[in-house]
Design an enzyme around this catalytic site. Structure first.
Site, PDB file in Angstrom:
ATOM      1  N   GLY A 500       0.804  -1.215   0.000  1.00  0.00           N
ATOM      2  CA  GLY A 500       0.000   0.000   0.000  1.00  0.00           C
ATOM      3  C   GLY A 500       0.836   1.264   0.000  1.00  0.00           C
ATOM      4  N   GLY A 502       3.228   2.067  -2.231  1.00  0.00           N
ATOM      5  CA  GLY A 502       3.709   2.495  -3.544  1.00  0.00           C
ATOM      6  C   GLY A 502       5.197   2.287  -3.720  1.00  0.00           C
ATOM      7  N   SER A 541      10.552   1.275   9.678  1.00  0.00           N
ATOM      8  CA  SER A 541      10.706   2.424   8.781  1.00  0.00           C
ATOM      9  C   SER A 541      12.023   2.426   8.033  1.00  0.00           C
ATOM     10  CB  SER A 541      10.565   3.712   9.581  1.00  0.00           C
ATOM     11  OG  SER A 541       9.404   3.666  10.339  1.00  0.00           O
ATOM     12  N   ALA A 748      16.554  11.614   1.100  1.00  0.00           N
ATOM     13  CA  ALA A 748      15.280  11.148   1.662  1.00  0.00           C
ATOM     14  C   ALA A 748      15.482  10.452   2.998  1.00  0.00           C
ATOM     15  CB  ALA A 748      14.613  10.180   0.687  1.00  0.00           C
ATOM     16  N   LYS A 749      14.444  10.507   3.837  1.00  0.00           N
ATOM     17  CA  LYS A 749      14.361   9.635   4.999  1.00  0.00           C
ATOM     18  C   LYS A 749      12.934   9.117   5.087  1.00  0.00           C
ATOM     19  CE  LYS A 749      14.365  13.747   7.977  1.00  0.00           C
ATOM     20  NZ  LYS A 749      14.916  14.439   9.124  1.00  0.00           N
ATOM     21  N   VAL A 751       8.867   8.472   6.221  1.00  0.00           N
ATOM     22  CA  VAL A 751       7.644   9.228   6.438  1.00  0.00           C
ATOM     23  C   VAL A 751       6.587   8.280   6.979  1.00  0.00           C
ATOM     24  CG1 VAL A 751       6.692   8.811   4.131  1.00  0.00           C
ATOM     25  CG2 VAL A 751       6.008  10.850   5.395  1.00  0.00           C
ATOM     26  N   GLY A 752       5.620   8.815   7.726  1.00  0.00           N
ATOM     27  CA  GLY A 752       4.459   7.991   8.057  1.00  0.00           C
ATOM     28  C   GLY A 752       4.095   7.997   9.514  1.00  0.00           C
ATOM     29  N   GLU A 753       4.683   7.060  10.276  1.00  0.00           N
ATOM     30  CA  GLU A 753       4.231   6.830  11.646  1.00  0.00           C
ATOM     31  C   GLU A 753       4.218   8.089  12.496  1.00  0.00           C
ATOM     32  OE1 GLU A 753       6.217   4.945   9.937  1.00  0.00           O
ATOM     33  OE2 GLU A 753       6.082   2.832  10.486  1.00  0.00           O
TER      34      GLU A 753
END
Ligand code: FES
Ligand code: FES
Lengths: 797, 164
Positions: A500, A502, A541, A748-749, A751-753
């Protein structure tokens, strides 16, 4: 690096596999059908705590269509867990052997020609139980004389950590004194001195219940044991390594004989990391019957036999100066783990280390206990440990502001860490845009104006959060390969798994960016244990920071090889060549160029048949290692020493809510989440993750709770366990605060939680602001809100 | 007693042996192998099993297969015209309106029923009409956007056709 010079990243290309999904052709585990397949079902314990005197399977075995019946005693004490270390050996078996410890625990399993026949067979199994006193409350369970849930736990011949080569010590039996399954104790500075220096000290107790992952696809597995000794498995995973390791270990077959296939995963949210008993049982029954075996759980079984998120009680004592500067914090956590420990050692460590980068607290003591109770065990869910801790810390900060009449935004800005700070364990905050996140979110929601001109019944709240970008978990590194095909297209092999997020699109974008070729020319093979190199998985992550970097390095390796052949083949020095839109072109004379397929041909015809394969690999924290008794900075889950991660993702959220002062009904009006995830590789994907997590956070605050009575789940369906629907969604702004993380792929690092945890705190604080009183337990049901409203009126009068 | 029945599924007549207590979901998934129809709960609570019956969205886990006899059944497999995707399928991709994708087939069909009836729905109507379809991943924001944009596309198409 010039951020505007990217061609394929920092953009929002749509999912490369989108057609599969919108046409219904994406195949999930529930959709896998194999010829000759049997169906498995598991018999569940009706008791919370009972000894199994005997099980009679005779009648079930005789049933027409039943092909195999197994009990816990047949399988024996093959123990598994999320964590399996010498100090904390695995405590769970696929089926209960001598005792059941929660309602819903498996005691026997059947494989039959149809689901119906399997169910019929289950009804013919007779189990003789001797009921035992049970304990459901963790604080009761810790008391002298409480029922003992686990007798001494004997480890497997070796623990997983010994198999990986980590530990210095040999495994030993585990004795759970006072039902304590595990503990953590982390200390920095001088806690007593910190409290002495404080002008104001307060202690509060917060309770966070279990919430369900509620992935829309019910849990399922298909296993097919071949006559060659090979085991093919289709299941929902978030990184195949963990599941493959445990299947091989428990079944006693070589790791390489297990193939975990890629399937689409209908939602995971941290809940599908570990091996499930039903997955092992499908494989075991397939080995017994030599037929493929499928098992699909009903929604009720998902709720009652698959673990939900961790239940924690957080007691927080904090000391501050008059100006709000925090001088000391003493944290005590009880993690009500349920019948089995699972990820509790990790979770309790994460309660400290995830939030560690937010506030600079000079003196800290963090202690936690995992406690066994006779309830379904619990597990990871979207940053577990983080949101429980953040709810407590951010709630209390607001109470401190109320007591000292401080500004809620200022107190946070004052206590934040700074970019470049080195944490006590040696982790460095190379990128740190949390101050900017707070300021941006405040502007967007109009914090200053709205808090100084408060509308009736309205409330505003803030939350902050941070988390890892990968950790040092098995297999401790990620690798990727890219291969140039005859037609000039590029095939990527990665262990990253689509559930989910991507991830296939995002990894393709990275390869396209390096090779400067169209996205459609990248073919991604992901999430299959047999064709993917080792991979750290999409949990803790690590997906973007670790595996994304490996993918980038693989592409760079291929590019270097291609450049050499282009230079040889065209007779142009490589300094005069550049990659553009699938071509390698002379900078000084753009009529001289070759295509990617030319390079493939050159490799075969002129370079001895070279297939042109690039490889890349990396570890999360490169300096951490262990090798035959030599150790460098390996992290300790119990003392918090050693290096944790290489970069932290951060977020700030702000919410505005309206609370009906009569009914206690909450309307979330506006939710703003500002997320520092480094460079966003796919902007829409990043925003999608932020919104996804924020909306889940609204459910966490307002209504989600797995409720129990005497160990039984009271609400095992979507009617009684509602999750947010489209009508529950407020205006949501997801803002990407782009900091450049020097060690991440293209900056980049993760993302999300962070968005979920920050949203939980923001919405909770906003509700309390509107109510004019504090609520210490999640979720904020209308009953709890009404109680708080009544208490406020009492205080007034 | 099983009975042989003919279903009109995605424009094709399909003959199936059906027992009286079998759900439409069961027949579609397990006998006709239309696995784009998903089962999320089997109890009518999640909407993942939604198909269109004579254009109306129904939860196929809640109705008996026999009730669908003689009606036009549309599942996600029958939505695209050959290689031509339906505007909803396109806008769902363009607007990142799915993550795990498990709710997507049903969400698209529910939205289709809405747009067929009212090609110019308000955001509020879209929100209300899809609120019986659970999505645990997206937070709905992009789904609502995709449905609104598909409405635009469908209206433009109608206008184009009228101008031709
Ligand atoms: S499967 Fe039919 S509504 Fe959930
Ligand atoms: S996209 Fe996963 S449930 Fe909707």
């Amino acid at each position: 690096m010039n951020m505007n010079n990217f061609h394929y990243i920092r953009k929002s290309p749509r999912r490369t596999d989108g057609e599969l999904i919108v046409t219904g052709r994406a195949r999930y585990t529930v959709d896998i059908d194999l010829p000759g397949m049997l169906y498995a079902k598991i018999l569940k314990s009706p008791h919370a705590h009972a000894r199994i005197r005997s099980i009679n399977t005779g009648k079930a075995e005789e049933l027409e269509g039943a092909k195999a019946v197994v009990t816990g005693r047949d399988i024996g004490n093959r123990r598994f867990s999320f964590i399996d270390t010498p100090a904390y050996p695995a405590d769970q078996t696929p089926l209960a052997v001598d005792k059941v410890r929660f309602i819903g625990e498996g005691v026997a399993a059947v494989a039959a020609e149809s689901e119906k026949a399997a169910e019929k067979a289950l009804s013919l199994i007779e189990v003789d139980y001797e009921e035992l006193p049970a304990v459901f409350d963790p604080e009761e369970a810790m008391k002298e004389g409480a029922p003992i849930i686990h007798e001494e736990i004997t480890p497997n011949t070796t623990t997983a950590w010994e198999d990986f080569g980590i530990p210095r010590a040999k495994s030993r039996p585990y004795k759970a004194h006072h039902n304590i399954s595990n503990r953590v104790f982390i200390e920095h500075g001088d806690i007593d001195k910190g409290f002495r220096e404080a002008d104001y000290v307060r202690e509060d107790r917060f309770v966070i219940p279990s919430t369900a992952h509620a992935a829309l696809e019910p849990h399922a597995a298909v296993a097919d044991f071949q006559p060659t000794g090979k085991l093919d498995v289709w299941l929902s995973h978030m990184g195949f390594e963990h599941k493959r390791f445990w299947l091989a270990k428990l079944l006693g077959i070589p790791l390489s004989n297990v193939r975990i296939h890629k399937t689409y995963v209908g939602g995971a949210f941290g809940g599908k990391i570990s091996l499930f008993a039903y997955e092992f049982l499908a494989a075991y029954l397939s080995m017994l019957t030599r037929r493929p075996v499928k098992t699909i759980l009903t929604r009720e079984e998902v709720f009652t036999t698959c673990p939900s998120a961790r239940r924690m009680i957080v007691t927080l004592k904090t000391g501050v100066k008059k100006d709000g500067k925090i001088t000391a914090q003493h944290v005590r956590i009880i993690d009500d783990v349920g019948a089995y420990r699972r990820s509790s050692p990790t979770a309790l460590y994460l309660t400290h280390v995830f939030r560690n980068p937010i506030y600079d607290i000079p003196n800290i003591r963090h202690e936690g206990y995992g406690v066994y109770t006779n309830k379904i065990f619990t597990t990871a869910k979207r940053g577990h440990g983080l949101q429980q801790m953040i709810f407590a810390v951010e709630s209390q900060l607001d109470m401190i502001c109320d007591a000292l009449e401080l500004d809620r935004l200022e107190i946070r800005l004052k206590n934040l860490r700074k970019k470049g700070d080195v944490l006590p364990n040696g982790d460095t905050l190379r990128s740190y845009a949390l101050p900017a996140c707070l300021k941006t979110a405040a502007e967007r929601i109009d914090w200053r104006r709205k808090t100084s001109h408060k509308k009736p019944n309205r409330g505003l709240g803030i939350g902050t959060a941070s988390m890892f970008s990968g950790a040092h978990n098995f297999p401790f590194a990620s690798a990727a390969t890219v291969r140039l095909n005859h037609d000039g297209r590029v095939i990527l092999y990665t262990g990253q798994t689509e559930f989910g997020i991507g991830v296939e699109t995002v990894m393709a974008q990275i390869v396209a960016e390096v090779l400067r070729c169209p996205l459609k020319d990248i073919i991604v093979n992901a999430g299959d244990s047999e064709i993917s190199p080792h991979d750290i998985g999409n949990w803790l992550s690590a997906g973007m920071f670790v595996s994304g970097e490996a993918v980038k390095r693989a592409a760079v390796d291929l590019k270097t090889q291609m450049l050499r052949y282009a230079s040889e083949g065209l007779g142009i020095p490589d300094s005069d060549l550049e990659f553009e839109n699938g071509w390698i072109i002379s900078k000084s004379d753009d009529s001289r160029k070759c295509s990617f397929s030319d390079i493939s041909r050159y490799g075969i015809q002129m370079a001895g048949g070279d297939p042109l394969i690039g490889k890349g690999f990396t570890k999360c924290v490169p300096e951490v290692y262990f090798w035959k008794g030599r150790y460098n900075k390996t992290a300790s889950l119990t003392s918090g020493k050693g290096r944790f991660t290489e970069a932290y993702g951060l977020a700030a959220a702000m919410a505005e809510v309206e609370v009906d002062q009569e009914t206690g009904k909450v309307r979330v009006i506006h939710l703003v989440v500002a997320d520092d995830c480094g460079t966003p590789i796919n902007i829409k994907s990043v925003e999608g993750q932020i919104v996804s997590q924020a909306v889940m956070g609204i459910g966490d605050v307002l209504f989600e709770e797995v409720r129990f009575e005497k160990g039984a789940v009271l609400n095992p369906n979507f009617l009684e366990y509602p999750i947010p629907t489209a009508s529950d969604i407020p205006k949501i702004d997801s803002i990407i605060v782009d900091s450049y993380e020097p060690n991440g792929p293209f900056g980049a690092k993760e993302v999300g939680e962070t968005s979920r945890a920050a949203a939980i705190a923001a919405v909770a604080n906003a509700v309390c602001d509107a109510v004019g009183g504090r609520i210490f337990s999640l979720p904020f049901t209308t009953d709890r809100i009404k109680k708080a409203l009544v208490a406020r009126e009492k205080r007034k009068s | 007693m099983k009975r042989s029945m003919v279903f009109d599924v995605n424009g094709n007549k399909r003959e199936v042996l059906v027992s009286p207590n079998q759900t439409l979901l069961d027949v579609l998934r397990n006998q006709l192998h239309l696995t784009g129809v998903k089962e999320g709960c089997g109890l009518g609570e999640c909407g993942a099993c939604t198909v269109l019956l004579d254009g109306d969205p129904v939860k196929s886990c809640l109705i008996l297969a026999m009730e669908a006899e003689g009606k036009k059944i549309l599942t996600i497999e029958g939505l695209a015209q050959g290689r031509d995707l339906h505007p909803l399928q396109k806008t769902f991709m363009e607007h990142h309106a799915f993550q795990c994708g498990f709710c997507t087939p049903a969400m698209i069909l529910t939205a289709k029923a809405l747009l067929d009836r009212n090609p110019e729905p308000s955001r509020r109507e879209v929100t209300r009409l899809i609120s019986g379809n659970l999505c645990r991943c997206t937070g709905y924001k992009d789904i609502i956007e995709a449905v609104m944009r598909a409405g635009d596309a469908l209206r433009n198409k109608v206008n184009d056709d009228e101008h031709e």
